[in-house]
Design an enzyme around this catalytic site. Structure first.
Site, PDB file in Angstrom:
ATOM      1  N   ASP A 113       0.856  -1.187   0.000  1.00 38.68           N
ATOM      2  CA  ASP A 113       0.000   0.000   0.000  1.00 38.68           C
ATOM      3  C   ASP A 113       0.888   1.231   0.000  1.00 38.68           C
ATOM      4  O   ASP A 113       1.983   1.219   0.572  1.00 38.68           O
ATOM      5  CB  ASP A 113      -0.938   0.023   1.217  1.00 38.68           C
ATOM      6  CG  ASP A 113      -2.170   0.876   0.964  1.00 38.68           C
ATOM      7  OD1 ASP A 113      -3.244   0.307   0.686  1.00 38.68           O
ATOM      8  OD2 ASP A 113      -2.058   2.122   1.026  1.00 38.68           O
TER       9      ASP A 113
ATOM     10  N   ASP B  77      -6.824  -4.724  -5.853  1.00 34.08           N
ATOM     11  CA  ASP B  77      -8.040  -4.160  -5.250  1.00 34.08           C
ATOM     12  C   ASP B  77      -7.868  -2.653  -5.073  1.00 34.08           C
ATOM     13  O   ASP B  77      -7.799  -2.147  -3.954  1.00 34.08           O
ATOM     14  CB  ASP B  77      -8.318  -4.833  -3.901  1.00 34.08           C
ATOM     15  CG  ASP B  77      -9.629  -4.370  -3.283  1.00 34.08           C
ATOM     16  OD1 ASP B  77     -10.508  -3.900  -4.028  1.00 34.08           O
ATOM     17  OD2 ASP B  77      -9.764  -4.464  -2.043  1.00 34.08           O
TER      18      ASP B  77
ATOM     19  N   CYS C   3     -14.048  -0.728  -7.866  1.00 37.97           N
ATOM     20  CA  CYS C   3     -15.174  -0.314  -7.009  1.00 37.97           C
ATOM     21  C   CYS C   3     -15.830   0.980  -7.496  1.00 37.97           C
ATOM     22  O   CYS C   3     -16.593   1.602  -6.764  1.00 37.97           O
ATOM     23  CB  CYS C   3     -14.713  -0.157  -5.557  1.00 37.97           C
ATOM     24  SG  CYS C   3     -13.434   1.089  -5.315  1.00 37.97           S
TER      25      CYS C   3
END
Length: 417
Positions: free
Chosen positions: A272, A321, A361
């Site tokens: 991340d 993701d 998303c």
């Protein structure tokens, strides 16, 4: 009987509403009829109307056909959010009971899927017919229930007392934390706010998801603290991880990676760009005694994928993701390029027959565009792709037909040949 203001739409603007769409935009309104002190209705142009934000109105077609009851807010381009297909007098006859029924319905349908110790989204805004309102139900490892609520629009803000009262009655939470600190409230003419409502509790709790302990920061975590919508997808992806080397990107909390560890992965690298996120990942690694298998890396995923490709690094499973690359229809092409790049590079990094779990998303980046992107990423990486599963959000995120925004999450489990 109250004479509620009547809003008349322009010609043919009712088609989407009849299909289930729950909003009326400012440019769809023809005029209003508002009762004077004697109960006589007068025509008023939309431009000249001065209805107080939060006023209940009845919506009609141009020809006078009744469509529903909504909450009016001229501050927002989404001028009316529809709360019922019934007349306003019926809705307001027992407004506390009205909202208790809505929340009870959402709660009961989730009882079919989740245990009392599960964490899940309890209210999914328009999709649960509570426009603009989000409620997450977290159950910590001591089985205390916490609710995190977001009042994101005037249409739920005006019913704050009734909604919170219903949640208290139905869920009996140990604590309720408000995260109405989103920019969308500015567009609604509402100030941002956050903090405990009533009893003050610890801002950080530990939940158990798929048998894994996860730290959730109710105060500082993204949006409502944690992304519950990927719970089932994390478990589905883990099936392919036993004995494998796994790269888990845009990891946020490390949840995909920890599911892989639990499934018996040989090595997991979770990445991340946020130092705060990586700190949380490291805490979650310790909570699950996973340090011998899993490593957290702070890096830009785009740069790291490029670096791994230059190093000829290979993985058996890669999970993508990312956050939403576009939050508007105007940015779809730019987002397409971003999604394509990370997928193309991931495909090149996989061993033959490797598994790519790839997600989006953004509701603007719909399924048609998403799978088109995946096809062209495969073409440009000279790989063939076999889609094993097409997945979305869990059953705590129902889809309201006619409201495409509620079907936002795409998750494809693929095999790269």
């Amino acid at each position: 009987m109250t004479d509620y203001p009547r809003v008349f739409l322009n010609s043919k603007e009712e088609r989407e509403i009849n299909q289930g769409f729950p909003w009326v935009f400012d440019n769809e309104i023809s005029h209003l009829k508002v009762a004077d002190k004697d109960g006589k209705f007068e025509n008023i142009s939309f431009k000249d109307c001065n209805l107080k934000p939060g006023t209940a109105v009845e919506i009609f077609t141009k020809a006078g056909g009744f469509l529903g009851t909504g909450i009016f807010n001229k501050n927002s381009k989404i001028t009316i959010r529809i709360i019922s297909s019934d007349r306003a007098s019926l809705v307001y006859e027992d407004i506390e009971g009205f909202w208790e029924k809505r929340i009870s319905d959402a709660y009961n349908i989730r009882q079919l899927h989740y245990k009392s110790t599960d964490s899940y989204r309890l209210i999914f805004a328009e999709a649960d017919l509570v426009p603009g309102f989000i409620c997450e139900r977290y159950c910590d490892q001591d089985e205390k229930v916490y609710l995190v609520v977001q009042f994101l629009s005037m249409s739920c803000e005006v019913f704050r007392k009734e909604i919170l009262g219903a949640l208290e009655k139905i869920c009996r939470p140990y604590g309720i934390y408000e995260r109405s600190d989103a920019d969308v409230r500015d567009k609604e003419g509402l100030s941002q706010k956050s903090g405990w409502l009533g009893r003050e509790c610890s801002d950080q709790i530990i939940i158990v998801e798929n048998g894994i302990k996860l730290l959730v920061d109710l105060k500082n975590g993204q949006k409502t603290g944690y992304f519950l919508d990927q719970k089932d997808n994390r478990k589905a992806a883990s099936v392919f991880c036993h004995g494998k080397t796994v790269l888990d990107t845009f990891t946020h909390t490390g949840a995909f990676g920890l599911n892989a560890v639990k499934a018996g992965a040989k090595e997991v690298i979770s990445v991340d760009i946020s130092p705060e996120a990586v700190e949380t990942v490291n805490k979650n690694i310790q909570l699950n005694n996973a340090s011998s298998v899993m490593t957290a890396v702070c890096a830009d995923v785009f740069d790291l994928l490029k670096q791994y490709e230059e190093e000829n690094r290979k993985f058996d499973v890669i999970i993508l993701d990312p956050p939403a690359f576009t939050k508007s229809a105007k940015m779809i092409q730019k987002a397409y390029g971003g999604y394509k790049e990370i997928n193309l590079r991931a495909m090149r990094l996989l061993n033959k027959g490797g598994i790519l779990v790839t997600c989006s998303c953004s509701h603007f980046f719909d399924s048609t565009i998403f799978y088109d992107m995946l096809m062209h990423a495969a073409q440009d990486s000279h790989r063939r792709i076999q889609i094993l599963e097409k997945r979305g959000a869990g059953p705590d995120h129902p889809v309201l037909l006619g409201y495409t925004k509620s079907e936002y999450l795409k998750c494809a489990i693929t095999r790269v040949l």
